[in-house]
Motif scaffolding. Structure first.
Motif, PDB file in Angstrom:
ATOM      1  N   LEU A  59       0.582  -1.157   0.240  1.00  0.00           N
ATOM      2  CA  LEU A  59       0.319  -0.215  -0.253  1.00  0.00           C
ATOM      3  C   LEU A  59       0.650   1.387  -0.716  1.00  0.00           C
ATOM      4  O   LEU A  59       0.610   2.355  -0.238  1.00  0.00           O
ATOM      5  N   ILE A  62       1.781   1.325  -4.148  1.00  0.00           N
ATOM      6  CA  ILE A  62       0.224   2.285  -4.467  1.00  0.00           C
ATOM      7  C   ILE A  62       0.364   3.493  -3.808  1.00  0.00           C
ATOM      8  O   ILE A  62       0.081   4.559  -5.316  1.00  0.00           O
ATOM      9  N   GLN A  65       2.410   6.204  -5.752  1.00  0.00           N
ATOM     10  CA  GLN A  65       1.888   6.170  -6.745  1.00  0.00           C
ATOM     11  C   GLN A  65       1.116   7.236  -7.810  1.00  0.00           C
ATOM     12  O   GLN A  65       0.414   7.517  -7.212  1.00  0.00           O
ATOM     13  N   TRP A  70      -3.175   0.669 -10.607  1.00  0.00           N
ATOM     14  CA  TRP A  70      -2.287   0.556  -9.847  1.00  0.00           C
ATOM     15  C   TRP A  70      -4.436   0.142  -8.474  1.00  0.00           C
ATOM     16  O   TRP A  70      -3.798  -1.375  -7.516  1.00  0.00           O
ATOM     17  N   ILE A  71      -4.932   1.321  -8.679  1.00  0.00           N
ATOM     18  CA  ILE A  71      -6.544   1.041  -7.968  1.00  0.00           C
ATOM     19  C   ILE A  71      -6.424   0.252  -8.700  1.00  0.00           C
ATOM     20  O   ILE A  71      -7.212  -1.013  -7.330  1.00  0.00           O
ATOM     21  N   ALA A  74      -4.904  -3.277  -7.534  1.00  0.00           N
ATOM     22  CA  ALA A  74      -5.374  -3.944  -6.314  1.00  0.00           C
ATOM     23  C   ALA A  74      -7.198  -4.349  -5.952  1.00  0.00           C
ATOM     24  O   ALA A  74      -7.260  -5.579  -5.391  1.00  0.00           O
ATOM     25  N   PRO A 125      -5.831   6.557  -3.883  1.00  0.00           N
ATOM     26  CA  PRO A 125      -5.439   5.043  -3.729  1.00  0.00           C
ATOM     27  C   PRO A 125      -5.652   5.179  -2.475  1.00  0.00           C
ATOM     28  O   PRO A 125      -6.715   4.798  -1.651  1.00  0.00           O
TER      29      PRO A 125
END
Length: 264
Positions: A59, A62, A65, A70-71, A74, A125
């Motif tokens: 996390l 992420i 970023q 990436w969201i 995940a 995120p």
């Protein structure tokens, strides 16, 4: 890249390590009562420690970023694990893991989309991943219970279902009461939790905010949003799971699939 957070992480592990004292107390009690749970307790705590540590690093990566990919990655990972887990609970439901995964995906994505459109949460995120995790976890539980209860109820009441089919009812009409009971049973804990939230215990999100320094009023506002989204996502996911799994209980000739109900 700034690695100061890594030093802070190890410094902050002092309290979690100190909290192991209560686990040692539980292990001692298990040993004294001859429960035989000592090894399982130790395994569970070590596994939880490793899982949370790894996810903490993931996390952190992420959050640093600036890419929406990436969201989604995940989120899909959480849905995949939840679908597999719910499918394991309802292991006798044909294609149960896929049904659970699709149901969880539908319920949580629709709910999340509404929250983003209404600007309840920003699409970042730091907000989306924790919120999605809470919804996916609850949807996983209700979906697994709904599918298992539906299959078990139909097995117990096969004579009633077959009689309804013989009298000309469609499969959906023949199992209407079983679907209703399965959904009520699956959703009852979520609704009971909503009724008693704050009266019996303070939920995790609210407690975390208060311990983090937020005012109780701010924590309450967030918790209300959390409870609303959990009810919405759980309801959509559980209903969709029953609609997706019941056709596999019948043949094309509208007869119950005996192989589905022959084992436990």
């Amino acid at each position: 890249m700034n690695w100061e957070w890594l030093g802070e992480f190890f410094k902050g592990m002092a309290k979690p390590v100190a909290a192991l004292a209560v686990v040692l107390m539980a292990v001692a009690l298990s040993y004294s009562q001859k429960l035989g749970l000592e090894s399982e307790m130790a395994y569970s705590i070590v596994r939880a420690f490793l899982q949370l540590s790894v996810i903490g690093f993931v996390l952190q990566f992420i959050f640093n970023q600036h890419n929406a990919v990436w969201i989604f990655l995940a989120y899909l990972f959480m849905v995949s694990v939840a679908g597999y887990t719910a499918g394991q609970r309802a292991k006798n439901v044909p294609q149960g893991k896929y049904v659970a995964g699709l149901s969880i995906l539908a319920g949580t994505s629709v709910t999340m989309l509404l929250l983003i459109v209404l600007k309840v949460f920003p699409f970042t995120p730091r907000y989306i991943i924790p919120v999605a995790g809470m919804m996916v976890g609850n949807s996983m539980t209700v979906t697994g219970i709904a599918m298992k209860k539906l299959r078990d109820d139909i097995k117990i009441q096969m004579n009633l279902v077959e009689t309804a089919l013989a009298l000309g009812a469609t499969p959906q009409q023949a199992i209407h009461q079983q679907v209703k009971r399965a959904l009520i049973l699956a959703l009852s804990p979520v609704l009971d939790n909503a009724k008693t939230v704050g009266l019996i215990s303070l939920p995790g999100a609210m407690t975390g905010l208060i311990m983090g320094g937020a005012s109780p009023l701010e924590a309450i506002q967030l918790q209300i949003v959390v409870m609303n989204m959990l009810v919405g996502a759980s309801t959509v996911s559980s209903i969709m799971s029953t609609y997706l799994c019941w056709p596999a209980f019948f043949t094309k000739a509208y007869q119950l699939q005996s192989k589905v109900f022959s084992s436990d």
